[in-house]
Design a protein around this motif. Sequence first.
Motif, PDB file in Angstrom:
ATOM      1  N   ALA A  21       0.952  -1.156  -0.126  1.00 58.57           N
ATOM      2  CA  ALA A  21      -0.286  -0.330   0.088  1.00 58.57           C
ATOM      3  C   ALA A  21       0.984   1.295   0.181  1.00 58.57           C
ATOM      4  O   ALA A  21       1.064   2.105  -0.491  1.00 58.57           O
ATOM      5  CB  ALA A  21      -0.988   0.037   1.109  1.00 58.57           C
ATOM      6  N   LEU A  22       2.363   0.925   0.928  1.00 55.60           N
ATOM      7  CA  LEU A  22       2.757   2.301   0.568  1.00 55.60           C
ATOM      8  C   LEU A  22       3.443   2.980  -0.667  1.00 55.60           C
ATOM      9  O   LEU A  22       4.106   3.973  -1.036  1.00 55.60           O
ATOM     10  CB  LEU A  22       3.952   2.168   1.811  1.00 55.60           C
ATOM     11  N   ALA A  23       3.520   1.795  -1.038  1.00 54.37           N
ATOM     12  CA  ALA A  23       3.524   2.008  -2.792  1.00 54.37           C
ATOM     13  C   ALA A  23       2.800   2.270  -3.509  1.00 54.37           C
ATOM     14  O   ALA A  23       3.900   3.157  -4.845  1.00 54.37           O
ATOM     15  CB  ALA A  23       4.766   1.051  -3.467  1.00 54.37           C
ATOM     16  N   THR A  24       1.665   2.976  -3.804  1.00 53.69           N
ATOM     17  CA  THR A  24       0.467   3.027  -4.444  1.00 53.69           C
ATOM     18  C   THR A  24       0.532   4.563  -5.097  1.00 53.69           C
ATOM     19  O   THR A  24       1.380   5.618  -4.318  1.00 53.69           O
ATOM     20  CB  THR A  24      -1.020   2.813  -3.436  1.00 53.69           C
ATOM     21  N   PRO A  25       0.957   5.143  -6.290  1.00 55.26           N
ATOM     22  CA  PRO A  25       0.985   5.911  -6.018  1.00 55.26           C
ATOM     23  C   PRO A  25      -0.453   6.789  -6.535  1.00 55.26           C
ATOM     24  O   PRO A  25      -1.087   5.884  -6.282  1.00 55.26           O
ATOM     25  CB  PRO A  25       1.002   5.415  -8.111  1.00 55.26           C
ATOM     26  N   MET A  26       0.570   8.497  -5.495  1.00 53.56           N
ATOM     27  CA  MET A  26      -1.107   8.990  -5.687  1.00 53.56           C
ATOM     28  C   MET A  26      -0.923  10.309  -6.855  1.00 53.56           C
ATOM     29  O   MET A  26      -2.066   9.952  -7.392  1.00 53.56           O
ATOM     30  CB  MET A  26      -1.028   9.775  -4.770  1.00 53.56           C
ATOM     31  N   ALA A  27       0.006  11.451  -6.795  1.00 48.07           N
ATOM     32  CA  ALA A  27       0.135  12.036  -8.127  1.00 48.07           C
ATOM     33  C   ALA A  27       1.437  11.910  -8.243  1.00 48.07           C
ATOM     34  O   ALA A  27       2.044  12.455  -7.354  1.00 48.07           O
ATOM     35  CB  ALA A  27      -0.398  13.324  -6.384  1.00 48.07           C
ATOM     36  N   GLY A  28       1.437  11.952  -9.682  1.00 49.63           N
ATOM     37  CA  GLY A  28       1.999  11.620 -10.698  1.00 49.63           C
ATOM     38  C   GLY A  28       3.676  10.687  -9.606  1.00 49.63           C
ATOM     39  O   GLY A  28       3.225   9.756  -9.019  1.00 49.63           O
ATOM     40  N   PRO A  29       4.606  11.234  -9.324  1.00 48.83           N
ATOM     41  CA  PRO A  29       6.030  10.906  -8.690  1.00 48.83           C
ATOM     42  C   PRO A  29       5.808  10.071  -7.277  1.00 48.83           C
ATOM     43  O   PRO A  29       5.965   9.398  -6.426  1.00 48.83           O
ATOM     44  CB  PRO A  29       6.785  11.250  -8.937  1.00 48.83           C
ATOM     45  N   VAL A  30       4.667  10.424  -6.393  1.00 51.86           N
ATOM     46  CA  VAL A  30       4.311  10.823  -5.176  1.00 51.86           C
ATOM     47  C   VAL A  30       3.466   9.958  -4.918  1.00 51.86           C
ATOM     48  O   VAL A  30       2.172   9.258  -4.824  1.00 51.86           O
ATOM     49  CB  VAL A  30       3.737  11.952  -4.713  1.00 51.86           C
ATOM     50  N   THR A  31       3.949   8.610  -4.107  1.00 52.75           N
ATOM     51  CA  THR A  31       3.630   7.470  -3.482  1.00 52.75           C
ATOM     52  C   THR A  31       2.426   7.961  -2.159  1.00 52.75           C
ATOM     53  O   THR A  31       2.989   8.761  -1.591  1.00 52.75           O
ATOM     54  CB  THR A  31       4.276   6.097  -3.139  1.00 52.75           C
ATOM     55  N   PHE A  32       1.601   6.861  -1.656  1.00 50.79           N
ATOM     56  CA  PHE A  32       0.772   7.115  -0.399  1.00 50.79           C
ATOM     57  C   PHE A  32       1.734   7.138   1.172  1.00 50.79           C
ATOM     58  O   PHE A  32       2.203   7.863   1.245  1.00 50.79           O
ATOM     59  CB  PHE A  32       0.084   5.942  -0.792  1.00 50.79           C
ATOM     60  N   GLY A  33       3.131   6.023   0.569  1.00 50.45           N
ATOM     61  CA  GLY A  33       4.086   6.010   1.648  1.00 50.45           C
ATOM     62  C   GLY A  33       4.222   7.082   2.066  1.00 50.45           C
ATOM     63  O   GLY A  33       4.994   7.709   3.345  1.00 50.45           O
ATOM     64  N   MET A  34       5.554   8.756   1.042  1.00 51.85           N
ATOM     65  CA  MET A  34       5.738   9.709   1.158  1.00 51.85           C
ATOM     66  C   MET A  34       4.820  10.784   1.586  1.00 51.85           C
ATOM     67  O   MET A  34       5.051  11.355   2.065  1.00 51.85           O
ATOM     68  CB  MET A  34       6.489   9.920  -0.633  1.00 51.85           C
TER      69      MET A  34
END
Length: 90
Positions: free
Chosen positions: A38-51
């Motif tokens: 789940a933490l590696a799921t992309p949210m907006a472009g290169p930004v992931t859920f973990g970030m």
Amino acid sequence: MVPEHLRVMALHIRRRFVAVNAATVLALAGLDLILPDALATPMAGPVTFGMALLGLYGVILIGSAVWYDRAFAARCDRPAGDLVGVREER
């Protein structure tokens, strides 16, 4: 010698600070263990859920540090200064 009420107040403030930060770290670690991808799921472009969660943790850490400083200034520093006759201008 530090008065007992100031010692107890300082302990209460420290415990709250540690509890907030430990709960946040444990929530992030628990999420990683429960949902490893789940933490590696992309949210907006290169930004992931973990970030995004790590950024939120940074905000929580800074916010709790500011709260800790202000709580100590209001609840411990002023009464301790009054005990020894020191007044600090803020």
